[in-house]
Write an enzyme that holds these catalytic residues in place. Structure first.
Site, short mmCIF file in Angstrom:
data_model
loop_
_atom_site.label_atom_id
_atom_site.label_comp_id
_atom_site.label_asym_id
_atom_site.label_seq_id
_atom_site.Cartn_x
_atom_site.Cartn_y
_atom_site.Cartn_z
N GLN A 250 -47.43 -32.47 10.98
CA GLN A 250 -47.30 -32.19 12.11
C GLN A 250 -48.50 -30.80 12.96
O GLN A 250 -49.16 -31.37 13.53
CB GLN A 250 -45.60 -31.14 12.93
N HIS A 253 -50.90 -32.55 14.72
CA HIS A 253 -51.40 -32.72 15.90
C HIS A 253 -52.58 -32.18 17.42
O HIS A 253 -52.91 -32.51 17.98
CB HIS A 253 -49.77 -31.90 16.54
N GLU A 318 -40.38 -24.76 17.89
CA GLU A 318 -40.23 -26.04 18.50
C GLU A 318 -39.62 -26.78 18.20
O GLU A 318 -38.77 -27.64 18.32
CB GLU A 318 -41.22 -26.63 19.19
N HIS A 319 -40.11 -27.86 16.40
CA HIS A 319 -39.28 -28.28 15.74
C HIS A 319 -39.34 -27.59 14.27
O HIS A 319 -40.21 -26.76 13.86
CB HIS A 319 -40.10 -29.76 15.33
N ASP A 352 -40.38 -37.39 16.83
CA ASP A 352 -41.17 -37.47 17.51
C ASP A 352 -41.61 -38.87 18.14
O ASP A 352 -41.46 -39.27 19.21
CB ASP A 352 -42.31 -37.75 16.67
N HIS A 412 -23.24 -13.34 60.33
CA HIS A 412 -22.23 -14.00 59.38
C HIS A 412 -21.09 -13.27 60.14
O HIS A 412 -20.17 -14.49 59.58
CB HIS A 412 -22.52 -13.52 57.79
#
Length: 443
Positions: A250, A253, A318-319, A352, A412
């Site tokens: 990862q 990235h 995230e992961h 992914d 109202h």
């Protein structure tokens, strides 16, 4: 006790970099709003070295991209897209319209309505990340969105064939060879040649993420996203090579990608540190992964599984790859994560690219309050109501009238009073004042 064998850049260092990104994005979006296509073209030339009269791809160009891929390439894309389609379809089946009689003659309901026009961003300047086309376009199509605009930057000076094919196969109605802030701004703000969308989705670099943040409110967005994050939770049921592979897999990235090992074994932690250094000598993407690991990698050792759980929820990654002797326990008890990958037989790359769950996920601790992109993100759950009988209108109206009096909302209150007078029986109608704009004190 939590112990750090390796730490990352401080929060203050990260925030300083974000400030300059914010200023840059703000200026560029203002220029796009002012000058439209002219600004977009200048930005494309500047950032992507790519210039053409119309950035929307013609059908002939799309067909040419198909011819550049092998038959196996297309089959592989089709397989991945089928998995995403299957899971999104199953998720949509969970979204049911509702109609219920809450009191005699009072019908309430909600309806799930797809967003009309969405803009899907597919990152591809550094790598041709065609998987993002599956995740956004297919999910929008399953939701029922009628107009799906897709933008991806050029790759090596031309539209990336694999991304274009994936966009087309996924069901995009309009495909543009356009990247970065200029793509996000054009889709959200509109230009002379691109009608604006109602919602923006898809991952991207820091500039894309900041552009979405600044445009939120003008359009909807899927979520606030930063660089990809991965957290590996492991014990001695696995080895350092597996942990290091999942961390660096990862980290490639980008140079700002956090990758964290959380373990209750100092032995495994030190073994993983050694394996990271070994793998960085042979990984083709080591230049990026090494910088990410140096600046954003962490190794955390805890004393117990309970401490690991608390630390994982604090990190809210995230992961989250879980490889322990109690994976199901983590799945049952963790509360803050984008997506879980349970056991050594699965991994983040599966999510992914191909397994079917969506890879557009919350980062920067947003997992504390939101999940990732799914078919429901493209749906608006809108309520409706209907009152069927005179008696029901008079009953609800009497309560409404008194509650409006408590708040001092005379107008109202009169909306309720007029219906009590018209639909209530004579006894109810004259139980209190019925003069216009008086609040009826109806028993």
């Amino acid at each position: 006790m939590v112990r750090y064998l390796k730490t990352s850049k401080s929060l203050s260092e990260r925030q300083q970099a974000n400030k300059q990104v914010s200023i840059t994005v703000e200026n560029i979006l203002a220029d796009i709003e002012l000058r439209g296509d002219e600004a977009v073209r200048e930005l494309s030339r500047k950032f992507d070295n790519f210039d053409r009269e119309d950035y929307r791809l013609s059908q002939a160009e799309i067909d040419a991209c198909f011819r550049k891929l092998s038959r196996q390439d297309i089959k592989d894309i089709e397989f991945a897209q089928q998995q995403v389609f299957n899971f999104a379809t199953a998720q949509k089946a969970c979204l049911q319209d509702l109609e219920i009689e809450t009191r005699p003659g009072v019908i309430l309901g909600h309806k799930n309505i797809p967003v009309n026009a969405v803009g899907c961003y597919v990152p591809g300047g550094k790598y041709p990340l065609l998987a993002s086309a599956h995740m956004s376009i297919i999910t929008a199509r399953v939701a029922g969105c009628s107009r799906i605009v897709s933008c991806a930057p050029p790759f090596h000076g031309a539209p990336a064939p694999a991304i274009v094919v994936a966009q087309s196969m996924a069901g995009a109605t309009d495909i543009y060879a356009l990247g970065g802030i200029q793509a996000i701004g054009a889709m959200a703000l509109g230009t002379q040649t691109l009608q604006p969308v109602d919602m923006l989705v898809g991952p991207g670099n820091a500039f894309v993420a900041e552009a979405k943040r600044q445009l939120f409110g003008r359009v909807g967005i899927d979520l606030f996203a930063g660089p990809t994050e991965t957290l590996v939770i492991a014990d001695e049921t696995v080895d350092g090579e597996l942990c290091a592979t999942d961390l660096l897999g990862q980290a490639e990235h980008g140079v700002t990608t956090p990758a964290i090992l959380l373990t209750n074994s100092e032995k495994l932690a030190r073994e993983t540190l050694r394996e990271v250094e070994r793998l960085l000598t042979i990984l083709p993407t080591a230049t990026i992964a090494r910088q990410a690991w140096q600046d954003y990698g962490e190794v955390i050792v805890c004393d117990s599984y309970e401490e690991m759980l608390a630390e994982a929820d604090r990190i809210a990654s995230e992961h989250v790859q879980v490889m322990t002797d109690r994976d199901d326990w983590f799945q049952q008890n963790m509360t803050n994560y984008g997506a879980l990958f349970l056991g050594p037989r699965t991994n983040v790359a599966y999510g992914d690219k191909v397994i079917g769950t969506n890879h557009t996920l919350p980062t920067q601790k947003a997992a504390r309050y939101t999940g990732g992109l799914w078919v429901g993100k493209f749906m608006k759950t809108c309520t409706w109501q209907k009152v069927l009988t005179d008696e029901a209108s008079a009953e609800i109206g009497s309560y409404c009238s008194r509650l409006c009096q408590l708040e001092g909302f005379a107008g109202h209150g009169e909306q309720a009073n007029i219906r009590v007078r018209r639909y209530g029986n004579r006894e109810v109608e004259y139980a209190g004042s019925v003069a216009p704009f008086d609040v009826a004190k109806v028993s």
